[in-house]
Each structure stands twice: as structure tokens, then as C-alpha cells.
Design an enzyme around this catalytic site. Structure first.
Site, mmCIF file in Angstrom:
data_model
loop_
_atom_site.group_PDB
_atom_site.id
_atom_site.type_symbol
_atom_site.label_atom_id
_atom_site.label_comp_id
_atom_site.label_asym_id
_atom_site.label_seq_id
_atom_site.Cartn_x
_atom_site.Cartn_y
_atom_site.Cartn_z
ATOM 1 N N ARG A 249 0.840 -1.183 0.000
ATOM 2 C CA ARG A 249 0.000 0.000 0.000
ATOM 3 C C ARG A 249 0.884 1.244 0.000
ATOM 4 N NH1 ARG A 249 -3.565 -2.485 -1.812
ATOM 5 N NH2 ARG A 249 -5.623 -2.894 -0.934
ATOM 6 N N HIS A 297 -1.171 -0.059 -10.053
ATOM 7 C CA HIS A 297 -1.831 -1.056 -9.189
ATOM 8 C C HIS A 297 -2.294 -2.282 -10.001
ATOM 9 C CE1 HIS A 297 -3.792 -1.111 -4.984
ATOM 10 N NE2 HIS A 297 -3.783 -2.343 -5.447
HETATM 11 C C1 GLV Z 1 -5.348 -4.942 -4.227
HETATM 12 O O1 GLV Z 1 -4.565 -4.138 -3.856
HETATM 13 C C2 GLV Z 1 -6.174 -5.679 -3.342
HETATM 14 O O2 GLV Z 1 -6.388 -5.232 -2.214
HETATM 15 O O3 GLV Z 1 -6.619 -6.758 -3.735
#
Ligand code: GLV
Length: 334
Positions: A249, A297
Site C-alpha cells: 500500500r 496497481h
Molecule cells: C489490491 O490491492 C487488493 O487489495 O486486492
């Protein structure tokens, strides 16, 4: 951090999940589904997996009083308050930081621990670790100038990789790297006695862990104890030129401190698949830093087929009075 018991005290025991439905009569209740993408695909998958259950796609809820399960990537606290019969929230992502909000309804939150997602993330990390170990940046630059030369060689067994976080995802990544011959350091809260990794425990051993790792792979969740963990003082303990790969994160890393550490060489390069906030702001200097690689991401997606099977199995478990897993432990923060 000690938190007043916002969770049912019986959470984690089968009594917390009394069976009010036989699996055969679960047609009387509904599941609310709120994926972050491809809603129709997810709806079809859940209908296939749980043919006797009504599945509704958020925000089109026919009758909020019938909703017993919310399956969502994120769900607004105020929206969750609309479902008086809510029994559990099932996360469609690995990260569950939003459910640490004290205003969340007092129901169990089931995390998603999908081996298929961990495989995807392991492949992403192997790619970047090999990229750095083999100095591919230097070769890519040379190709632009048509230069054929070697830049020295570090073998895999000379390139220790540190896993910052060693749960399902961290372990899978570590296993992939270890199988190739990379020595593995694992940093956890309390240590691990697994003989294939060198264990570092708690904040007291974090600096030693960073110094011992040529590349640091951060898969930590966002929680009160991890927020801002990688800051200037920690970058002081990176191996000179050490690499950071962050796919946990963004909030775990102080971005301004990372920029400074990249500028003065304490950190040699960073791969960032996460940011805080996301999307990364247009004026964030990390975008244009020559030693930063950014991906939006994408290291591990929630995969429709495997995630639906895992979530549906947990719903069936709850309906049968059994315990779903893995459960969010709010006092631990993940
Ligand atoms: C991605 O970051 C998730 O939380 O699956």
C-alpha cells in the site's frame, strides 16, 4: 494498538456464525455485489456459483432488508448502515484497510486470500528483481546507443531479497524467488522459524533487515502500525543503492522521503505499483524520477473465477454455521 472490542467477542469461533438457513433455503436472502470493474461478469459468475441465491448489483438494491452479505471491493460506511440483516462483508480485494473504520458495522469481514492473485504478484516481483539483479536498466540504456558491453555480474545467490510482510502474498513471492536461488529475508511482527528464510522480527530488527536486503519487497497492508513505516530514517538503513519494490500500500511509504533518498542515492531505484493517493497526483515528482518505475496497481488483479469460488465457499460456510476465513482481525489491523 489496543482497540475496544468492536468485533463480536465470539468472532473466530463457530458460535459467531449461527446457521439460520439450511443451504437449501438460502433463496430468502440476498447478496449485494459491488465489484470495482466488470459488474456483469461478476454477477454472472456469482449466479453460476450460488444458483439458489439472489445476487443484486450495487447500487440497484430491490429490498435492503433482504441483504445479508455484502461482497465488495470497497463499500461506503453509510451505505452499509442500510442493511439491517447484514451478517458479513466479504472483501473482493486482498487489502481491507477501509474496514478498519470504527464506524463500520459490527459484522465479520472476510478477507480475500487468493493463491491465483498471489501467483500474479509473485511473477511481477520476479520480473523486477531479475531486472535489477541483471542490471537490465544499464543494458536498455546501452541499446539506445548501440553499445555492446557487460556491466559486471551478480549471481542470484549473491542478491538477497527482503520481504516486508510475510503473509499469504509475501510467502508466495518469497517461494518463487527462493526456488530460483535468491536468499530470502523475511520481516514480520513476531518472527518466523521457517528454515528457508532469515527471519527479522519487529521494529527493533527492521533496520537490520533493510541493510541485509539488496531489494526490499514491500507487501505490507495499510494499517495504523504500517502507515509511514518506510521513512527517511529507514531509508538510511537501506544498502547503498538498494532497491524498493512496493506492491503493498502506498501509505506505508513517505513519498517525499523516498524522493530524497532516491536523489541522494540511499535508495538506488524504486518500483511503485501503489501510491497514496491513487491515482498518483499529476504533480508528484516520482512520475518523472529517472530511477522510478510506476505501474497503476496492476501487480495482482482480483480474478473473477478464483475469487468468486473462494467468496462463495465462505458464504456457504457461514450459511452452514461454520467459520469463514481468513477473517479481518481489527485489533491487528489486517
Ligand atoms: C489490491 O490491492 C487488493 O487489495 O486486492
Amino acid at each position: 494498538m489496543e482497540r475496544a472490542l468492536a468485533f463480536p467477542s465470539s468472532q473466530g469461533t463457530p458460535e459467531a456464525f449461527p446457521s439460520t438457513h439450511g443451504v437449501e433455503d438460502c433463496g430468502s436472502m440476498s447478496i449485494l455485489l459491488n465489484p470495482y470493474r466488470d459488474p456483469e461478469l461478476w454477477l454472472a459468475a456469482f449466479q453460476r456459483e450460488l444458483p439458489d441465491v439472489t445476487v443484486e448489483l450495487w447500487p440497484d438494491v430491490t429490498d435492503p432488508t433482504q441483504i445479508e452479505f455484502v461482497v465488495a471491493t470497497r463499500q461506503d460506511v453509510d451505505d452499509l448502515a442500510r442493511y439491517p440483516k447484514l451478517r458479513a462483508i466479504l472483501s473482493m480485494g486482498a487489502g481491507v484497510e477501509q474496514y478498519l473504520d470504527p464506524k463500520m458495522p459490527d459484522v465479520p469481514v472476510v478477507r480475500l486470500a487468493d493463491p491465483a492473485m498471489s501467483d500474479e504478484m509473485a511473477a511481477y516481483v520476479v520480473h523486477w528483481v531479475v531486472h535489477f539483479q541483471k542490471r537490465l536498466d544499464a543494458y536498455l540504456a546501452d541499446q539506445a546507443d548501440q553499445i555492446w558491453r557487460e556491466h559486471g555480474y551478480t549471481t542470484m545467490d549473491e542478491y538477497p531479497v527482503g520481504l516486508l510482510g510475510f503473509g499469504t502474498i509475501g510467502r508466495r513471492i518469497a517461494r518463487a524467488l527462493s526456488d530460483l536461488g535468491f536468499p530470502i529475508n523475511a520481516w514480520t511482527r513476531t518472527g518466523t522459524d521457517e528454515d528457508w528464510v532469515t527471519s527479522y522480527a519487529g521494529l527493533g530488527e527492521l533496520n537490520g533487515f533493510l541493510t541485509a536486503s539488496s531489494a526490499v519487497v514491500n507487501v505490507l497492508p495499510d494499517s495504523p502500525t504500517t502507515r509511514g513505516l518506510l521513512n527517511s530514517g529507514r531509508f538510511d538503513h537501506f544498502r547503498p543503492g538498494g532497491r524498493l519494490i512496493n506492491l503493498g500500500r502506498g501509505a506505508t511509504t513517505v513519498e517525499a522521503d523516498l524522493l530524497d533518498a532516491l536523489d541522494d542515492g540511499r535508495v538506488g531505484a524504486a518500483v511503485l505499483d501503489v501510491a497514496d493517493p491513487e491515482p498518483m497526483a499529476a504533480d508528484n515528482q516520482l512520475w518523472s524520477h529517472p530511477n522510478v518505475r510506476i505501474t497503476p496497481h496492476i501487480s495482482g488483479f482480483t480474478l473473477v473465477r478464483s475469487a468468486t469460488q473462494l467468496i462463495a465457499a465462505n458464504i456457504r460456510r457461514i450459511l452452514a454455521g461454520d467459520e469463514p476465513f481468513p477473517l479481518l482481525d481489527r485489533s491487528r489491523g489486517y
